[in-house]
Design a protein around this motif. Structure first.
Motif, mmCIF file in Angstrom:
data_model
loop_
_atom_site.group_PDB
_atom_site.id
_atom_site.type_symbol
_atom_site.label_atom_id
_atom_site.label_comp_id
_atom_site.label_asym_id
_atom_site.label_seq_id
_atom_site.Cartn_x
_atom_site.Cartn_y
_atom_site.Cartn_z
ATOM 1 N N ALA A 191 86.473 9.578 -32.315
ATOM 2 C CA ALA A 191 85.112 9.126 -32.008
ATOM 3 C C ALA A 191 85.141 7.729 -31.395
ATOM 4 C CB ALA A 191 84.243 9.116 -33.267
ATOM 5 N N VAL A 192 84.125 7.467 -30.580
ATOM 6 C CA VAL A 192 83.881 6.134 -30.042
ATOM 7 C C VAL A 192 82.491 5.709 -30.505
ATOM 8 C CG1 VAL A 192 83.455 4.780 -27.966
ATOM 9 C CG2 VAL A 192 85.352 6.412 -28.019
ATOM 10 N N ILE A 193 82.422 4.557 -31.178
ATOM 11 C CA ILE A 193 81.136 4.032 -31.650
ATOM 12 C C ILE A 193 80.839 2.742 -30.895
ATOM 13 C CG2 ILE A 193 79.853 3.156 -33.635
ATOM 14 C CD1 ILE A 193 81.590 4.885 -35.430
ATOM 15 N N LEU A 194 79.715 2.727 -30.179
ATOM 16 C CA LEU A 194 79.296 1.545 -29.442
ATOM 17 C C LEU A 194 78.353 0.714 -30.306
ATOM 18 C CD1 LEU A 194 78.945 -0.216 -26.906
ATOM 19 C CD2 LEU A 194 77.194 1.410 -26.114
ATOM 20 N N ASP A 195 78.798 -0.492 -30.688
ATOM 21 C CA ASP A 195 77.932 -1.438 -31.394
ATOM 22 C C ASP A 195 77.059 -2.109 -30.328
ATOM 23 O OD1 ASP A 195 76.723 -3.594 -32.595
ATOM 24 O OD2 ASP A 195 78.504 -4.275 -33.666
ATOM 25 N N ILE B 187 85.880 14.134 -28.117
ATOM 26 C CA ILE B 187 85.646 12.849 -28.790
ATOM 27 C C ILE B 187 84.148 12.622 -28.919
ATOM 28 C CG2 ILE B 187 85.969 10.352 -28.633
ATOM 29 C CD1 ILE B 187 88.484 10.899 -26.960
ATOM 30 N N ARG B 188 83.696 12.321 -30.115
ATOM 31 C CA ARG B 188 82.279 12.080 -30.349
ATOM 32 C C ARG B 188 81.901 10.662 -29.914
ATOM 33 N NH1 ARG B 188 80.857 14.842 -36.142
ATOM 34 N NH2 ARG B 188 78.764 14.632 -35.276
ATOM 35 N N PHE B 189 80.657 10.520 -29.495
ATOM 36 C CA PHE B 189 80.174 9.227 -28.975
ATOM 37 C C PHE B 189 78.889 8.842 -29.704
ATOM 38 C CE2 PHE B 189 77.563 6.861 -25.793
ATOM 39 C CZ PHE B 189 78.343 5.715 -25.739
ATOM 40 N N TYR B 190 78.847 7.594 -30.182
ATOM 41 C CA TYR B 190 77.663 7.099 -30.884
ATOM 42 C C TYR B 190 77.236 5.756 -30.293
ATOM 43 C CZ TYR B 190 78.749 10.478 -34.597
ATOM 44 O OH TYR B 190 79.020 11.631 -35.311
ATOM 45 N N GLU C 189 68.579 13.151 -29.261
ATOM 46 C CA GLU C 189 68.345 14.476 -29.845
ATOM 47 C C GLU C 189 69.621 15.065 -30.440
ATOM 48 O OE1 GLU C 189 66.739 16.668 -26.633
ATOM 49 O OE2 GLU C 189 64.937 15.412 -26.448
ATOM 50 N N GLU C 190 70.770 14.761 -29.817
ATOM 51 C CA GLU C 190 72.046 15.301 -30.305
ATOM 52 C C GLU C 190 72.645 14.454 -31.419
ATOM 53 O OE1 GLU C 190 74.692 15.993 -27.049
ATOM 54 O OE2 GLU C 190 73.219 17.168 -25.918
ATOM 55 N N GLY C 191 71.924 13.405 -31.848
ATOM 56 C CA GLY C 191 72.391 12.593 -32.968
ATOM 57 C C GLY C 191 73.399 11.530 -32.583
ATOM 58 N N CYS C 192 73.458 11.179 -31.289
ATOM 59 C CA CYS C 192 74.417 10.149 -30.854
ATOM 60 C C CYS C 192 73.892 8.740 -31.076
ATOM 61 C CB CYS C 192 74.744 10.338 -29.371
ATOM 62 S SG CYS C 192 75.591 11.889 -29.019
ATOM 63 N N ALA C 193 72.599 8.583 -31.252
ATOM 64 C CA ALA C 193 72.018 7.260 -31.513
ATOM 65 C C ALA C 193 71.763 7.130 -33.012
ATOM 66 C CB ALA C 193 70.722 7.100 -30.728
ATOM 67 N N ARG C 194 72.482 6.213 -33.663
ATOM 68 C CA ARG C 194 72.347 6.016 -35.106
ATOM 69 C C ARG C 194 72.011 4.541 -35.374
ATOM 70 N NH1 ARG C 194 72.907 11.442 -36.592
ATOM 71 N NH2 ARG C 194 72.436 10.555 -38.637
ATOM 72 N N ARG C 195 71.351 4.315 -36.493
ATOM 73 C CA ARG C 195 70.899 2.947 -36.773
ATOM 74 C C ARG C 195 72.060 2.004 -37.051
ATOM 75 N NH1 ARG C 195 65.887 2.040 -40.623
ATOM 76 N NH2 ARG C 195 66.310 -0.042 -39.825
ATOM 77 N N THR C 196 73.094 2.470 -37.755
ATOM 78 C CA THR C 196 74.208 1.598 -38.106
ATOM 79 C C THR C 196 75.538 2.294 -37.864
ATOM 80 O OG1 THR C 196 74.386 2.334 -40.401
ATOM 81 C CG2 THR C 196 72.789 0.565 -39.943
ATOM 82 N N ILE C 197 76.589 1.504 -37.841
ATOM 83 C CA ILE C 197 77.947 2.044 -37.714
ATOM 84 C C ILE C 197 78.278 2.896 -38.936
ATOM 85 C CG2 ILE C 197 80.387 1.427 -37.556
ATOM 86 C CD1 ILE C 197 79.517 -1.151 -36.134
ATOM 87 N N ILE D 49 76.297 4.680 -40.767
ATOM 88 C CA ILE D 49 75.644 5.992 -40.679
ATOM 89 C C ILE D 49 76.382 6.889 -39.692
ATOM 90 C CG2 ILE D 49 73.526 7.178 -39.979
ATOM 91 C CD1 ILE D 49 71.957 4.797 -41.063
ATOM 92 N N ALA D 50 76.866 6.305 -38.572
ATOM 93 C CA ALA D 50 77.625 7.086 -37.593
ATOM 94 C C ALA D 50 78.907 7.635 -38.229
ATOM 95 C CB ALA D 50 77.956 6.224 -36.379
ATOM 96 N N LEU D 51 79.591 6.798 -39.013
ATOM 97 C CA LEU D 51 80.812 7.244 -39.686
ATOM 98 C C LEU D 51 80.493 8.327 -40.719
ATOM 99 C CD1 LEU D 51 82.505 3.753 -40.149
ATOM 100 C CD2 LEU D 51 83.371 5.619 -38.729
ATOM 101 N N LYS D 52 79.395 8.147 -41.421
ATOM 102 C CA LYS D 52 78.988 9.159 -42.405
ATOM 103 C C LYS D 52 78.686 10.483 -41.727
ATOM 104 C CE LYS D 52 75.699 9.838 -46.193
ATOM 105 N NZ LYS D 52 74.520 9.257 -46.914
ATOM 106 N N ASP D 53 78.082 10.415 -40.496
ATOM 107 C CA ASP D 53 77.771 11.631 -39.745
ATOM 108 C C ASP D 53 79.042 12.391 -39.382
ATOM 109 O OD1 ASP D 53 75.691 13.217 -38.222
ATOM 110 O OD2 ASP D 53 77.025 12.664 -36.562
ATOM 111 N N MET D 54 80.140 11.651 -39.252
ATOM 112 C CA MET D 54 81.432 12.284 -38.946
ATOM 113 C C MET D 54 82.126 12.805 -40.201
ATOM 114 S SD MET D 54 83.077 9.590 -36.267
ATOM 115 C CE MET D 54 84.608 10.517 -36.263
ATOM 116 N N GLY D 55 81.577 12.478 -41.345
ATOM 117 C CA GLY D 55 82.214 12.884 -42.598
ATOM 118 C C GLY D 55 83.195 11.856 -43.115
#
Length: 712
Positions: free
Chosen positions: A476-480, A507-510, A532-540, A542-548
């Protein structure tokens, strides 16, 4: 639009009245030669310069929100009007010129009123401090160069640097020695008194002395020029004949003059405001400019501008409010009614020295020197505005500075601050991986922080950084996006390309940590499907939690990331905070503070203070670094304290051992790394102080031998 009158006089403090009155009288006296000279440049008889220092300055004092700025007949508008008369085939100083100039002034007032209605004052917010500093220094230098020939017995120059240089060179061939001696002596006295007795009104004393010399000595026979005599009386009020000048000519000429007045005066006012810690209302200032020029038109004067030289003089003599301008205007009325005979006794070299002295104090070359040390780019902007004013005139200098300023801003935003984030064992906060070796990347996850608005000039930086960081195990790639406040259509298109590319690789993108407004922008730009696909999350998190991925997060290299209880000490060692605080100057800063401690040692002889008087109560890793630096000064400490060298070295080692034991107890996961780091510091010590290194190693070997004997 709310208009405030006499704002700087509200709640007036009586303690300022003496300073304001004195500064007002001095400004009136200084205005005499300046105003008379510029009025002639504008094509009017010299006395109209004095008229421009009466009612316009009084009106400005009531409308202005600046407590110190002074209005009056000044260089730039006068030069523009003078050149306009030539283009209109009007002879300077003629009756026709006396009728045409007020028409131009009237339309200048109309344009300024239009600028006020359009709230054009906010444009000054887009002009940086280097532009302001270069601009004001350029104006001061230009006026000084204009005035220099008058010190040599000549006339004031006009134009820009090339014309001024030619005029100075011609005047230098015909120097009047008495004039030069008088002017240089007056200037030297003023500069010296400004340093030694800054509150003393030396300018008034010199003017009085000059008048007395003219009265009792044959000054004029020496070739020293004095001011022209002026007839008594106030200006007559009349409405300008607007039919005298073709409308197309008057509109274009007056517009250029109005723009110069607005730009030059607002810049100078804001410069003084920033320097002296107060705020002005830019838009009401434009209204003040308009009303002052309207009054100038009705009294037959040329366009009126903010005066840097007179404001600098008021600042030198500590004028605090616009009472200074009111006193200057009222005292000019008294002079015109009762004391015009005094004007003819004033030597021009002395008055010129007073003007030059004030202008030297208003220049900001020290800002250029500071910028050179801090930011070469901003120093270039300062120089660009400065040289632009000198070579091309006021308005072109401002335009050059603004263009350079905007260019620098675009270049800066095109190279935003970026970093990759990780986490420190036992902690929850994400930090820059470059902060230190104890920050680790989460296994299979790239967290990237981009600290700028995202637009066409910098989106390629984001795309390249992320693409270059992708590895085979990346999940995954998470953009802060906490630093991203806006996004343009080009950046949106490139983000979509990046998203598609990552998706094809599995690779998932947030996008995380951003303001809610950014989601709205993304929807408008066609990126709503990412939300809509859940790529925009409030915090890092939460994004990690979405990945399990849950806390404690798995770190690369199998590093233990056991979460600490609240009672257990966290690995928040300040060695990284010290590096973060001082950056590339860390080594020099440690050394500087140790030298301070050694100076204290010379005074109190307390060696133990060397181990306890450190920056911000350093913890373990910092203490080890500190001890290594202290060891380099072992010989010096021995000489100052008189202690035995071997005893002191043993004390260092004892303290280091205590530090190591605390780290091993509180942070076992860092113990091995601490040992490796100790080896690097030892190598550093061997390179710098081999004799100290040998002594330390011998002590350690002796300690190890004792430990083995104890175990046996």
């Amino acid at each position: 639009m709310k208009i405030r009158l006499a704002q700087t006089l509200k709640g007036y403090e009586s303690k300022n009245i003496t300073k304001d009155i004195l500064a007002g009288i001095i400004i009136m006296a200084v205005s005499i030669p300046i105003s008379m000279g510029y009025a002639q440049i504008a094509g009017l008889p010299a006395v109209y310069g004095l008229y421009g220092s009466v009612f316009p300055i009084l009106v400005f004092a009531f409308f202005s929100t600046s407590p110190q700025f002074i209005f009056g007949v000044d260089a730039a508008p006068a030069a523009l009007v003078g050149s306009a008369l030539i283009s209109l085939h009007v002879e300077s100083g003629s009756k026709e010129a006396m009728a045409v100039v007020p028409v131009l002034t009237f339309f200048v007032a109309v344009w300024l009123l239009a600028f006020y209605i359009m709230k054009a004052g906010k444009l000054v917010n887009y002009i940086s401090a280097p532009v302001m500093g270069g601009f004001i220094t350029g104006i001061c230098t230009t006026i000084i160069l204009m005035q220099l020939p008058k010190l040599m017995g000549g006339t004031a120059g006009t134009g820009e640097l090339p014309e001024l240089a030619v005029h100075i060179a011609r005047t230098a061939k015909q120097i009047n020695v008495p004039s030069l001696i008088m002017g240089i002596a007056a200037l030297a006295i003023l500069l010296l008194s400004k340093k030694r007795i800054p509150k003393f009104p030396m300018a008034v004393v010199l003017m009085a002395a000059g008048a007395l010399m003219t009265r009792f000595f044959p000054v004029e026979s020496w070739g020293v020029k004095t001011l022209d005599t002026v007839e008594t009386g106030l200006p007559k009020w009349r409405i300008p004949d607007l039919s005298l000048v073709p409308m197309n000519d008057v509109i274009t000429i007056s517009l250029s003059v109005a723009v110069v007045i607005m730009a030059e005066t607002l810049l100078a006012e804001n410069n003084f405001a920033q320097k002296n810690g107060y705020r002005i209302d830019d838009n009401q200032e434009i209204l003040a400019f308009s009303m002052s020029n309207l009054v100038a038109a009705l009294t037959g004067c040329c366009p009126i501008n903010g005066s840097v030289s007179r404001t600098a003089m008021g600042e030198q003599y500590q004028g605090k409010t616009q009472l200074t301008g009111i006193v200057a205007g009222l005292s000019m009325i008294l002079l015109l009614l009762c004391g015009t005979g005094f004007i003819g006794y004033l030597p021009i070299p002395v008055l010129t020295a007073i003007v030059i002295s004030a202008l030297l104090g208003a220049t900001e070359f020290e800002l250029a020197a500071r910028l050179w040390k801090v930011s070469r780019t901003e120093c270039l902007i300062f120089v660009g505005a400065f040289v632009g004013v000198l070579l091309l005139g006021t308005i072109n200098g401002v335009l050059i500075g603004i263009i350079l300023s905007f260019s620098e801003m675009i270049i800066r935003t095109a190279k935003p601050a970026t970093c990759f984030l990780g986490i420190q064992p036992g902690h929850r906060h994400f930090r820059d991986l470059k902060e230190g070796a104890q920050i680790h990347q989460i296994e299979g996850v790239i967290i990237y922080r981009f600290s700028s608005n995202l637009f066409f000039a910098n989106v390629s930086v984001l795309q390249k950084d992320i693409e270059d960081s992708i590895r085979e195990d990346t999940r995954a790639v998470i953009l802060d996006a906490s630093g991203i406040g806006s996004i343009d259509i080009t950046a949106a298109d490139r983000l979509e390309i990046l998203y598609r590319s990552l998706k094809e690789k599995g690779i998932r993108f947030y996008i995380t940590e951003h303001i809610a407004e950014l989601n709205e922008q993304m929807r408008k730009l066609g990126l709503g499907y990412l939300i809509e696909e859940g790529c925009a999350r409030r915090t890092i998190h939460i994004a990690l939690k979405d990945m399990g991925i849950k806390r404690p997060y798995p770190l690369e290299g199998g590093v233990d990331n056991e979460e600490r209880s609240a009672s257990r000490k966290r690995v928040d060692n300040r060695v990284q905070e010290f590096v973060w605080a001082f950056g590339s100057d860390t080594e020099a800063e440690i050394e500087k503070q140790i030298m301070r401690q050694i100076e204290q040692l010379k005074q109190n002889g307390d060696v133990e203070n060397l181990f306890h008087g450190r920056w911000a109560h350093m913890e373990e890793l910092d203490q080890d670094e500190w001890l290594e630096h202290l060891e380099e000064h072992l010989k010096e400490i021995v000489n100052i304290s008189g202690k035995d060298e071997r005893t002191l070295a043993a004390r260092f080692e004892e303290h280091r051992k205590e530090v190591h034991e605390r780290i091993a107890k509180d942070h076992p996961e860092l113990a091995e790394r601490f040992h490796e780091r100790r080896h690097l510091l030892d190598e550093h010590l061997r390179e710098r102080r081999p004799e100290v290194y040998d002594l330390v190693i011998s002590l350690r070997e002796a300690e190890e031998k004792r430990d083995r004997n104890d175990q046996a």
